[in-house]
Design an enzyme around this catalytic site. Sequence first.
Site, PDB file in Angstrom:
ATOM      1  N   ARG A  48      60.285 -22.136 -27.282  1.00  0.00           N
ATOM      2  CA  ARG A  48      61.448 -21.447 -26.699  1.00  0.00           C
ATOM      3  C   ARG A  48      61.554 -20.002 -27.172  1.00  0.00           C
ATOM      4  O   ARG A  48      62.162 -19.161 -26.527  1.00  0.00           O
ATOM      5  CB  ARG A  48      62.738 -22.233 -27.003  1.00  0.00           C
ATOM      6  CG  ARG A  48      64.031 -21.542 -26.579  1.00  0.00           C
ATOM      7  CD  ARG A  48      65.168 -22.502 -26.220  1.00  0.00           C
ATOM      8  NE  ARG A  48      65.360 -23.542 -27.209  1.00  0.00           N
ATOM      9  CZ  ARG A  48      65.919 -23.369 -28.408  1.00  0.00           C
ATOM     10  NH1 ARG A  48      66.326 -22.174 -28.780  1.00  0.00           N
ATOM     11  NH2 ARG A  48      66.060 -24.384 -29.223  1.00  0.00           N
ATOM     12  N   TYR A 100      70.586  -6.821  -5.042  1.00  0.00           N
ATOM     13  CA  TYR A 100      70.260  -8.234  -4.866  1.00  0.00           C
ATOM     14  C   TYR A 100      71.543  -9.070  -4.992  1.00  0.00           C
ATOM     15  O   TYR A 100      72.295  -8.906  -5.948  1.00  0.00           O
ATOM     16  CB  TYR A 100      69.219  -8.672  -5.900  1.00  0.00           C
ATOM     17  CG  TYR A 100      68.908 -10.141  -5.785  1.00  0.00           C
ATOM     18  CD1 TYR A 100      68.219 -10.633  -4.679  1.00  0.00           C
ATOM     19  CD2 TYR A 100      69.343 -11.041  -6.743  1.00  0.00           C
ATOM     20  CE1 TYR A 100      67.967 -11.989  -4.549  1.00  0.00           C
ATOM     21  CE2 TYR A 100      69.087 -12.399  -6.615  1.00  0.00           C
ATOM     22  CZ  TYR A 100      68.400 -12.860  -5.512  1.00  0.00           C
ATOM     23  OH  TYR A 100      68.158 -14.203  -5.369  1.00  0.00           O
ATOM     24  N   ASP A 172      65.728  -2.299 -11.121  1.00  0.00           N
ATOM     25  CA  ASP A 172      65.064  -3.467 -10.532  1.00  0.00           C
ATOM     26  C   ASP A 172      63.881  -2.938  -9.719  1.00  0.00           C
ATOM     27  O   ASP A 172      64.056  -2.281  -8.691  1.00  0.00           O
ATOM     28  CB  ASP A 172      66.065  -4.227  -9.638  1.00  0.00           C
ATOM     29  CG  ASP A 172      65.475  -5.508  -9.053  1.00  0.00           C
ATOM     30  OD1 ASP A 172      64.245  -5.606  -8.934  1.00  0.00           O
ATOM     31  OD2 ASP A 172      66.262  -6.410  -8.683  1.00  0.00           O
ATOM     32  N   LYS A 197      58.104 -12.622  -6.840  1.00  0.00           N
ATOM     33  CA  LYS A 197      57.739 -11.942  -5.597  1.00  0.00           C
ATOM     34  C   LYS A 197      56.306 -11.405  -5.668  1.00  0.00           C
ATOM     35  O   LYS A 197      55.377 -12.180  -5.741  1.00  0.00           O
ATOM     36  CB  LYS A 197      58.774 -10.856  -5.296  1.00  0.00           C
ATOM     37  CG  LYS A 197      60.242 -11.318  -5.530  1.00  0.00           C
ATOM     38  CD  LYS A 197      60.682 -12.401  -4.566  1.00  0.00           C
ATOM     39  CE  LYS A 197      61.996 -13.070  -4.968  1.00  0.00           C
ATOM     40  NZ  LYS A 197      63.136 -12.199  -5.150  1.00  0.00           N
TER      41      LYS A 197
HETATM   42  C1  LIG Z   1      64.434 -12.284  -5.718  1.00  0.00           C
HETATM   43  C2  LIG Z   1      65.044 -11.073  -6.326  1.00  0.00           C
HETATM   44  C3  LIG Z   1      65.799 -11.158  -7.498  1.00  0.00           C
HETATM   45  C4  LIG Z   1      66.094 -12.485  -8.184  1.00  0.00           C
HETATM   46  O1  LIG Z   1      64.940 -13.028  -8.754  1.00  0.00           O
HETATM   47  P1  LIG Z   1      64.662 -14.635  -8.870  1.00  0.00           P
HETATM   48  O2  LIG Z   1      63.289 -14.680  -9.407  1.00  0.00           O
HETATM   49  O3  LIG Z   1      64.823 -15.217  -7.499  1.00  0.00           O
HETATM   50  O4  LIG Z   1      65.691 -15.176  -9.809  1.00  0.00           O
HETATM   51  C5  LIG Z   1      66.297  -9.975  -8.028  1.00  0.00           C
HETATM   52  N1  LIG Z   1      66.088  -8.783  -7.428  1.00  0.00           N
HETATM   53  C6  LIG Z   1      65.377  -8.671  -6.290  1.00  0.00           C
HETATM   54  C7  LIG Z   1      65.179  -7.330  -5.681  1.00  0.00           C
HETATM   55  C8  LIG Z   1      64.841  -9.804  -5.698  1.00  0.00           C
HETATM   56  O5  LIG Z   1      64.157  -9.697  -4.549  1.00  0.00           O
END
Ligand SMILES: *Cc1c(COP(=O)(O)O)cnc(C)c1O
Length: 373
Positions: A48, A100, A172, A197
């Site tokens: 962890r 998001y 982000d 992604k």
């Molecule tokens: C999908 C996404 C998130 C969230 O991420 P998860 O892996 O689904 O928790 C945050 N920011 C953006 C731009 C995203 O496309």
Amino acid sequence: MNLQTLAVHAGITSDATSAAVAPSIELSTTFEHAADGTRGSAGLEYIREDNPNQRQLEAALCALEGGATALAFASGMAASVTLLDSLDGPGEIVLPLDVYHGVRRYCREVLPKRGFVLREADFADARAVAALIGPATQLVWCETPSNPQMFVTDIAAIAEATHRYGSLLVADNTFATPLLQNPLALGADVVMHSTTKYLAGHSDALGGALVFARDDTFAQGVRARRTLSGAIAAPFNTWLTLRGIRSLAPRMEFHCRNAGALAVFLEKHPAIARVNYPGLESHVGHAIAARQMRGFGGMLSVRCSGGRDAALRIASRLRIFTNATSLGGVESLVEHRQSVESAGSTTPDDLLRVSVGIEHIDDLIADWQQALK
Ligand SMILES: *Cc1c(COP(=O)(O)O)cnc(C)c1O
């Protein structure tokens, strides 16, 4: 080294006993220590906190983003929430209107209870954002290009305004990936990724990450918080993500080329009222994107001429583009975003978000052609 070379090699360490070229998956939850708790030479104790696959992925992300330290998480949301939970209130947080939806929801539902005041702004307008930043600001959150409206934020300008008050800028970087944009080099303090992604890239591994410009008390606090919350990723997921990163450069090249060509096609089509793609000269953020990105990415969104009904009809007629959430995989996806975002969605009802995959561009354009007929 160039990013393309780093993507293939960063974080890859071969096993000393077998000399295996590809990394192995280390599933052990615990690591032997001395009777008094003194750790072995690898410095590992319990999964962890830290583990071999996590270390490899973090080393790769650190190298690709040019950070001082990186933390892998179970998901992008786990990374975001752990960071936000590491702030001590009271204070103010500045957030984009188009962000998001999970991050927006967490900020709106949870942070006010912890003494934070939210200030939301249109981040395409750097001056409007700067006007909201002041001595009470603890954190500024940006996302560029933004999900799903593809707004572009001038990271360097926002970083300057943020640092004037000693606050932190988080970016982000999920849509751009480190191959196309490096927010830390533009002045951001922390980069956030949903590695689910493009980084993992095959729609089969949930994950998230934070990369820090400095390995300071804030970064160490977030690391400690991750150990306490258990928001880490399983070894198989960190292994899959690192595997995906190794082919990130050629995938991004195809994503960018296909999205650019599809955007040009859609912009000319009468059934499409607007195409949001930073690579188009018609995009309001085109000049900023051209300055801070090395490519315009594989994401775009369109506003359909016939409103919500037309958008749903087009989405249901597409065949190669699967109606599904998420993005950044090798396969093309489409989504009527407002239908799946939770309450408080700021997405127009005629908008379709498009994740352009790495299929042949002729097939992708032909699919839209038949769906728009
Ligand atoms: C999908 C996404 C998130 C969230 O991420 P998860 O892996 O689904 O928790 C945050 N920011 C953006 C731009 C995203 O496309």
